[in-house]
Enzyme design. Structure first.
Site, PDB file in Angstrom:
ATOM      1  N   TYR A 217       0.835  -1.203   0.000  1.00  0.00           N
ATOM      2  CA  TYR A 217       0.000   0.000   0.000  1.00  0.00           C
ATOM      3  C   TYR A 217       0.864   1.247   0.000  1.00  0.00           C
ATOM      4  O   TYR A 217       2.082   1.181   0.193  1.00  0.00           O
ATOM      5  CB  TYR A 217      -0.939  -0.007   1.212  1.00  0.00           C
TER       6      TYR A 217
ATOM      7  N   LYS B 128       6.486  -1.927   1.866  1.00  0.00           N
ATOM      8  CA  LYS B 128       5.306  -1.355   2.522  1.00  0.00           C
ATOM      9  C   LYS B 128       4.116  -2.305   2.354  1.00  0.00           C
ATOM     10  O   LYS B 128       3.200  -2.064   1.565  1.00  0.00           O
ATOM     11  CB  LYS B 128       5.014   0.041   1.956  1.00  0.00           C
TER      12      LYS B 128
ATOM     13  N   GLU C 267      11.900   2.593  14.248  1.00  0.00           N
ATOM     14  CA  GLU C 267      10.984   3.660  13.802  1.00  0.00           C
ATOM     15  C   GLU C 267       9.715   3.564  14.623  1.00  0.00           C
ATOM     16  O   GLU C 267       9.587   2.709  15.496  1.00  0.00           O
ATOM     17  CB  GLU C 267      10.688   3.503  12.304  1.00  0.00           C
TER      18      GLU C 267
ATOM     19  N   LEU D 126      10.996   1.472   7.174  1.00  0.00           N
ATOM     20  CA  LEU D 126      10.403   1.962   5.940  1.00  0.00           C
ATOM     21  C   LEU D 126      11.097   3.287   5.632  1.00  0.00           C
ATOM     22  O   LEU D 126      11.167   4.155   6.505  1.00  0.00           O
ATOM     23  CB  LEU D 126       8.894   2.188   6.098  1.00  0.00           C
TER      24      LEU D 126
HETATM   25  N1  PDD Z   1       2.745   5.072   7.368  1.00  0.00           N
HETATM   26  N2  PDD Z   1       7.357   3.905   9.024  1.00  0.00           N
HETATM   27  C1  PDD Z   1       6.236   3.163   8.940  1.00  0.00           C
HETATM   28  C2  PDD Z   1       6.223   1.817   9.570  1.00  0.00           C
HETATM   29  C3  PDD Z   1       5.111   3.653   8.271  1.00  0.00           C
HETATM   30  O1  PDD Z   1       4.000   2.896   8.176  1.00  0.00           O
HETATM   31  C4  PDD Z   1       5.161   4.949   7.707  1.00  0.00           C
HETATM   32  C5  PDD Z   1       3.987   5.537   6.971  1.00  0.00           C
HETATM   33  C6  PDD Z   1       6.344   5.699   7.845  1.00  0.00           C
HETATM   34  C7  PDD Z   1       6.485   7.078   7.244  1.00  0.00           C
HETATM   35  O2  PDD Z   1       6.535   7.012   5.847  1.00  0.00           O
HETATM   36  P1  PDD Z   1       6.000   8.190   4.926  1.00  0.00           P
HETATM   37  O3  PDD Z   1       6.755   9.407   5.295  1.00  0.00           O
HETATM   38  O4  PDD Z   1       6.297   7.732   3.531  1.00  0.00           O
HETATM   39  O5  PDD Z   1       4.519   8.338   5.200  1.00  0.00           O
HETATM   40  C8  PDD Z   1       7.419   5.135   8.490  1.00  0.00           C
HETATM   41  C9  PDD Z   1       1.542   5.489   6.664  1.00  0.00           C
HETATM   42  C10 PDD Z   1       1.315   6.962   6.714  1.00  0.00           C
HETATM   43  C11 PDD Z   1       0.372   4.686   7.210  1.00  0.00           C
HETATM   44  O6  PDD Z   1       0.569   3.480   7.369  1.00  0.00           O
HETATM   45  O7  PDD Z   1      -0.711   5.232   7.403  1.00  0.00           O
END
Ligand code: PDD
Length: 282
Positions: free
Chosen positions: A33, A146, A179, A204
């Site tokens: 996703y 992801k 993270e 991620l």
């Molecule tokens: N999540 N780390 C994890 C485990 C994440 O699921 C996300 C993003 C991030 C930050 O990535 P980005 O800057 O590309 O949004 C880091 C999304 C927002 C979610 O699952 O809703």
């Protein structure tokens, strides 16, 4: 106004939108996703999100359900149909519908779902900063992909909710912060170094993380991409988190320890303002 979702080639009312009970995303979390922010009607960092989607698809050997150019058109249409000015686009691709068997099906067609909704980071959170708690990182070893397999993230986030915290930082067996459950983790040392974990299979590589790094580079901050221990974070002068849905959020407490002065740090504030300006200018 009723919401509209895109499901496998059709725009349907949100309440009627569905995939099959033998969709492999549902049965095996066999899918990936993306979440893309919409600010002032514009998609934030669309290209890097599509690039990361391509990476995730490649890593688990799912074909693009439609070409990236078609995805871009659907993003715009779903934003328009849901009248999203500030919000998010959510996209999910699963390996598709098939008779339940662990091995890849021979003939499944990837299933594509795209939704959009209005939302914005909470003002109080952004201004006052937040508290995070910590827990062991119990995820699989390829969280750079992801995937929709987010159960450990869900459980860790629930710990945070129960503790009245905004986020939960996950800590690996070496005692290093990986993270947050849906955000990347950053600290600022007393030498004013900006420290965030280097991209690897263990985090991620957030798109917000990458944009904030670029902003920090242009502002000539000292950036160090390396792992940091929880202990180092507790002793840091500032801490913050980044993501598509939170943008840049100051952290003022980790577990029971106040960070810095217990208020959003100066460098964090600056990056937050710069990131806001970046999205506002799109
Ligand atoms: N999540 N780390 C994890 C485990 C994440 O699921 C996300 C993003 C991030 C930050 O990535 P980005 O800057 O590309 O949004 C880091 C999304 C927002 C979610 O699952 O809703």
């Amino acid at each position: 106004m009723s919401r509209i979702a895109y499901v496998n080639g059709q725009y349907v009312p949100h309440n009627d939108a569905a995939v099959h009970i033998e969709d492999r995303g549902y049965q095996f979390a066999d899918g990936v996703y993306e979440v893309i922010a919409v600010v002032g009607g514009q998609l934030v960092d669309e290209e890097p999100h599509l690039k990361r989607l391509g990476y995730s698809l490649d890593e688990i050997e799912i074909e693009w359900p439609v070409p990236p150019a078609a995805l871009k058109a659907i993003f715009r249409e779903i934003v328009r149909r849901n009248r999203v000015n500030d919000g998010i686009v959510y996209l999910q691709v699963s390996r598709g519908q098939a008779y339940r068997d662990h091995a890849f099906p021979q003939d499944a067609t990837p299933a594509l779902v795209i939704t959009a909704r209005s939302q914005a980071p909470k003002i109080a959170v952004r201004q006052e900063g937040v508290r995070v708690i910590t827990t062991p990182d119990e995820r699989w070893k390829r969280v750079d992909i992801k995937t929709v397999g987010l159960l450990p993230n869900v459980l860790a986030k629930q710990l945070a909710v129960r503790a009245g915290a905004y986020e939960c930082w996950m800590v690996d067996v070496q005692g290093h912060v990986t993270e947050g459950t849906a955000t990347n983790a950053w600290i600022v040392s007393d030498q004013k170094e900006l420290i965030t974990r280097q991209p690897s299979h263990s985090i991620l590589n957030g798109i917000t993380r990458q944009t904030v790094l670029e902003i920090a580079q242009s502002a000539n901050y000292r950036i160090v991409e390396r792992s940091f221990s929880l202990q180092e974070a507790l002793e840091a002068s500032e801490a913050f988190l980044t993501s598509t849905t939170s943008w840049v959020v100051p952290i003022i407490q980790i577990d029971d320890t106040r960070i810095g002065e217990g208020a959003p740090g100066e460098l964090t504030r600056h990056l937050q303002a710069q990131y806001d300006a970046y999205t506002a200018a799109l």
